[in-house]
Scaffold this motif. Sequence first.
Motif, PDB file in Angstrom:
ATOM      1  N   LEU A  74       0.745  -1.348   0.057  1.00  0.00           N
ATOM      2  CA  LEU A  74      -0.073  -0.014  -0.169  1.00  0.00           C
ATOM      3  C   LEU A  74       0.989   1.183  -0.221  1.00  0.00           C
ATOM      4  O   LEU A  74       1.699   1.121   0.714  1.00  0.00           O
ATOM      5  CB  LEU A  74      -0.947   0.058   1.293  1.00  0.00           C
ATOM      6  CG  LEU A  74      -1.930  -1.083   1.329  1.00  0.00           C
ATOM      7  CD1 LEU A  74      -2.646  -0.910   2.611  1.00  0.00           C
ATOM      8  CD2 LEU A  74      -2.746  -1.121   0.171  1.00  0.00           C
ATOM      9  N   GLU A  75       0.555   2.426  -0.566  1.00  0.00           N
ATOM     10  CA  GLU A  75       1.067   3.626  -0.600  1.00  0.00           C
ATOM     11  C   GLU A  75       0.174   4.240   0.381  1.00  0.00           C
ATOM     12  O   GLU A  75      -0.938   3.955   0.907  1.00  0.00           O
ATOM     13  CB  GLU A  75       0.674   4.383  -1.844  1.00  0.00           C
ATOM     14  CG  GLU A  75       1.499   3.837  -3.165  1.00  0.00           C
ATOM     15  CD  GLU A  75       3.010   4.342  -3.111  1.00  0.00           C
ATOM     16  OE1 GLU A  75       3.321   4.674  -2.060  1.00  0.00           O
ATOM     17  OE2 GLU A  75       3.821   3.889  -4.055  1.00  0.00           O
ATOM     18  N   GLY A  76       0.873   5.139   1.223  1.00  0.00           N
ATOM     19  CA  GLY A  76       0.535   5.955   2.295  1.00  0.00           C
ATOM     20  C   GLY A  76       0.797   5.348   3.550  1.00  0.00           C
ATOM     21  O   GLY A  76       0.187   6.012   4.647  1.00  0.00           O
ATOM     22  N   PRO A 102      -3.399   9.115   2.172  1.00  0.00           N
ATOM     23  CA  PRO A 102      -4.552   8.430   1.884  1.00  0.00           C
ATOM     24  C   PRO A 102      -3.973   7.031   1.274  1.00  0.00           C
ATOM     25  O   PRO A 102      -3.084   7.001   0.517  1.00  0.00           O
ATOM     26  CB  PRO A 102      -4.927   9.082   0.464  1.00  0.00           C
ATOM     27  CG  PRO A 102      -4.859  10.699   0.842  1.00  0.00           C
ATOM     28  CD  PRO A 102      -3.471  10.658   1.604  1.00  0.00           C
ATOM     29  N   LEU A 103      -4.425   6.021   1.639  1.00  0.00           N
ATOM     30  CA  LEU A 103      -4.097   4.434   1.261  1.00  0.00           C
ATOM     31  C   LEU A 103      -4.737   4.352  -0.201  1.00  0.00           C
ATOM     32  O   LEU A 103      -5.763   4.543  -0.597  1.00  0.00           O
ATOM     33  CB  LEU A 103      -4.820   3.585   2.428  1.00  0.00           C
ATOM     34  CG  LEU A 103      -4.318   3.639   3.716  1.00  0.00           C
ATOM     35  CD1 LEU A 103      -5.230   2.927   4.677  1.00  0.00           C
ATOM     36  CD2 LEU A 103      -2.704   3.381   3.707  1.00  0.00           C
ATOM     37  N   THR A 104      -3.794   3.801  -0.690  1.00  0.00           N
ATOM     38  CA  THR A 104      -4.114   3.198  -2.277  1.00  0.00           C
ATOM     39  C   THR A 104      -3.130   2.206  -2.429  1.00  0.00           C
ATOM     40  O   THR A 104      -2.018   1.796  -2.009  1.00  0.00           O
ATOM     41  CB  THR A 104      -3.485   4.445  -3.426  1.00  0.00           C
ATOM     42  OG1 THR A 104      -2.405   4.676  -3.379  1.00  0.00           O
ATOM     43  CG2 THR A 104      -4.581   5.426  -2.890  1.00  0.00           C
ATOM     44  N   ARG A 105      -3.456   1.268  -3.343  1.00  0.00           N
ATOM     45  CA  ARG A 105      -2.506   0.060  -3.871  1.00  0.00           C
ATOM     46  C   ARG A 105      -1.555   0.338  -4.883  1.00  0.00           C
ATOM     47  O   ARG A 105      -2.053   1.443  -5.815  1.00  0.00           O
ATOM     48  CB  ARG A 105      -3.456  -1.121  -4.382  1.00  0.00           C
ATOM     49  CG  ARG A 105      -4.325  -1.768  -3.379  1.00  0.00           C
ATOM     50  CD  ARG A 105      -4.867  -2.985  -3.804  1.00  0.00           C
ATOM     51  NE  ARG A 105      -5.512  -2.737  -5.122  1.00  0.00           N
ATOM     52  CZ  ARG A 105      -5.690  -3.538  -6.290  1.00  0.00           C
ATOM     53  NH1 ARG A 105      -5.045  -4.770  -6.293  1.00  0.00           N
ATOM     54  NH2 ARG A 105      -6.285  -3.198  -7.315  1.00  0.00           N
ATOM     55  N   ARG A 106      -0.337   0.053  -4.673  1.00  0.00           N
ATOM     56  CA  ARG A 106       0.472   0.297  -5.924  1.00  0.00           C
ATOM     57  C   ARG A 106       0.334  -0.416  -7.164  1.00  0.00           C
ATOM     58  O   ARG A 106       0.687   0.200  -8.129  1.00  0.00           O
ATOM     59  CB  ARG A 106       1.761   0.165  -5.439  1.00  0.00           C
ATOM     60  CG  ARG A 106       2.445   0.611  -4.112  1.00  0.00           C
ATOM     61  CD  ARG A 106       3.903   0.450  -4.052  1.00  0.00           C
ATOM     62  NE  ARG A 106       4.165   1.091  -2.459  1.00  0.00           N
ATOM     63  CZ  ARG A 106       4.530   0.505  -1.697  1.00  0.00           C
ATOM     64  NH1 ARG A 106       4.185  -0.783  -1.495  1.00  0.00           N
ATOM     65  NH2 ARG A 106       4.938   0.991  -0.506  1.00  0.00           N
ATOM     66  N   ALA A 153     -11.749   2.489   4.286  1.00  0.00           N
ATOM     67  CA  ALA A 153     -10.814   2.822   3.194  1.00  0.00           C
ATOM     68  C   ALA A 153     -10.134   1.383   2.699  1.00  0.00           C
ATOM     69  O   ALA A 153     -10.018   1.120   1.720  1.00  0.00           O
ATOM     70  CB  ALA A 153      -9.846   3.768   3.233  1.00  0.00           C
ATOM     71  N   LEU A 157      -9.969  -1.164  -0.767  1.00  0.00           N
ATOM     72  CA  LEU A 157      -8.780  -1.677  -1.288  1.00  0.00           C
ATOM     73  C   LEU A 157      -8.739  -3.466  -1.403  1.00  0.00           C
ATOM     74  O   LEU A 157      -8.397  -3.951  -2.223  1.00  0.00           O
ATOM     75  CB  LEU A 157      -7.529  -1.190  -0.590  1.00  0.00           C
ATOM     76  CG  LEU A 157      -7.491   0.351  -0.766  1.00  0.00           C
ATOM     77  CD1 LEU A 157      -6.125   0.638   0.109  1.00  0.00           C
ATOM     78  CD2 LEU A 157      -7.445   0.980  -2.042  1.00  0.00           C
ATOM     79  N   GLU A 160     -10.715  -4.395  -3.915  1.00  0.00           N
ATOM     80  CA  GLU A 160     -10.159  -4.431  -5.412  1.00  0.00           C
ATOM     81  C   GLU A 160      -9.263  -5.485  -5.715  1.00  0.00           C
ATOM     82  O   GLU A 160      -9.326  -6.188  -6.759  1.00  0.00           O
ATOM     83  CB  GLU A 160      -9.245  -3.130  -5.553  1.00  0.00           C
ATOM     84  CG  GLU A 160     -10.028  -1.841  -5.670  1.00  0.00           C
ATOM     85  CD  GLU A 160      -8.918  -0.695  -5.585  1.00  0.00           C
ATOM     86  OE1 GLU A 160      -7.798  -0.974  -5.574  1.00  0.00           O
ATOM     87  OE2 GLU A 160      -9.572   0.388  -5.388  1.00  0.00           O
TER      88      GLU A 160
END
Length: 339
Positions: A74-76, A102-106, A153, A157, A160
């Motif tokens: 995860l980013e963030g 903010p959390l996102t997947r790379r 959040a 993810l 996804e």
Amino acid sequence: MLDTTIAGSLPKPAWLATPKALWAPWRLEGAALEEGRRDAVRLALQDQEEAGIDIVTDGEQTRRHFVWGFVEGLEGVDFSKMITIGIRADRYKADVPTVTAPLTRRGPIHTAEARFLRSQTRRRVKFTLPGPMPIAATIHDAYYGGRARIGMALAALINEEARELAALGVDVIQLDEPAFNVYLDEVREWGVEALNLAVDGLACKTAVHICYGYGIKANTDWKKTLGGEWRQYELTFPLLAESRIGGVSLECAGSRVPMSLISLLGDKDVLVGAVDVAGDRVETPEEVAAVLREAMKHVKPSQVLPCTNCGMVPLDRELARAKLRALGAGAALARRGLA
């Protein structure tokens, strides 16, 4: 009927990681580590198949910890800002990274692992992911300002990721939610909603694993404080019965959970923990079968999947193999009884 599976993890070989330890550091690096992890998955599959396990996992051989395997993608999340926090309501301490953005997947996190798992066996495969709540409770939040907000959040993810894994041919996706037995108010307030979001739209079977923890001292000591009957499931099962989740993996062997509580799950699959992971004694097939027979007094036999109480990563490898064999043999014994 009575198809067997395991909660998820198996002990790692000593040449791959420090034995009998959570968050165990790798003993290999670079290309050797990648090769070693693949070899460990092959061994985990062999152990399960030889024991007669029907729905197999990769034994979580490619992950240091069931939460970190996902969080590291995860980013963030800033791993340079480690904070010591109490885990599972201060049951034990751990150094965890900080969420700073903010959390996102790379990108896809477990695609390569799931694809390899699928290629190595003809049996049905289950892939385990951490649920939103244990991730939220095992990182330090310096951005979202509340466990519910970060949990939702994370659920998006996880969804996804889960959709991508299902598309690779994974038969069952299981979310691990040991925190559900600890933060009971939060389960009602946002936990089940996050779980629903995490499995939304999945074409494969789904399950959630709710246990009383690995067989480590911090957990076994905590269990001694829970009294003569462990009734946390009484609060969570009715909520899960109305959820989108397909099955519930729970702890039954060697525990003080009243088996009658599983009737609260309605028509969900019940992954009945018939093998205890908190001790060194190996169950007999007859003992495993007895747990399964008791479960079938409260739900239909078609709903029951014999399972382990929890992951077995902290155990000795040969002990884990023996418990796998007991699970397979006990399920076969119970199956013959039904016939």
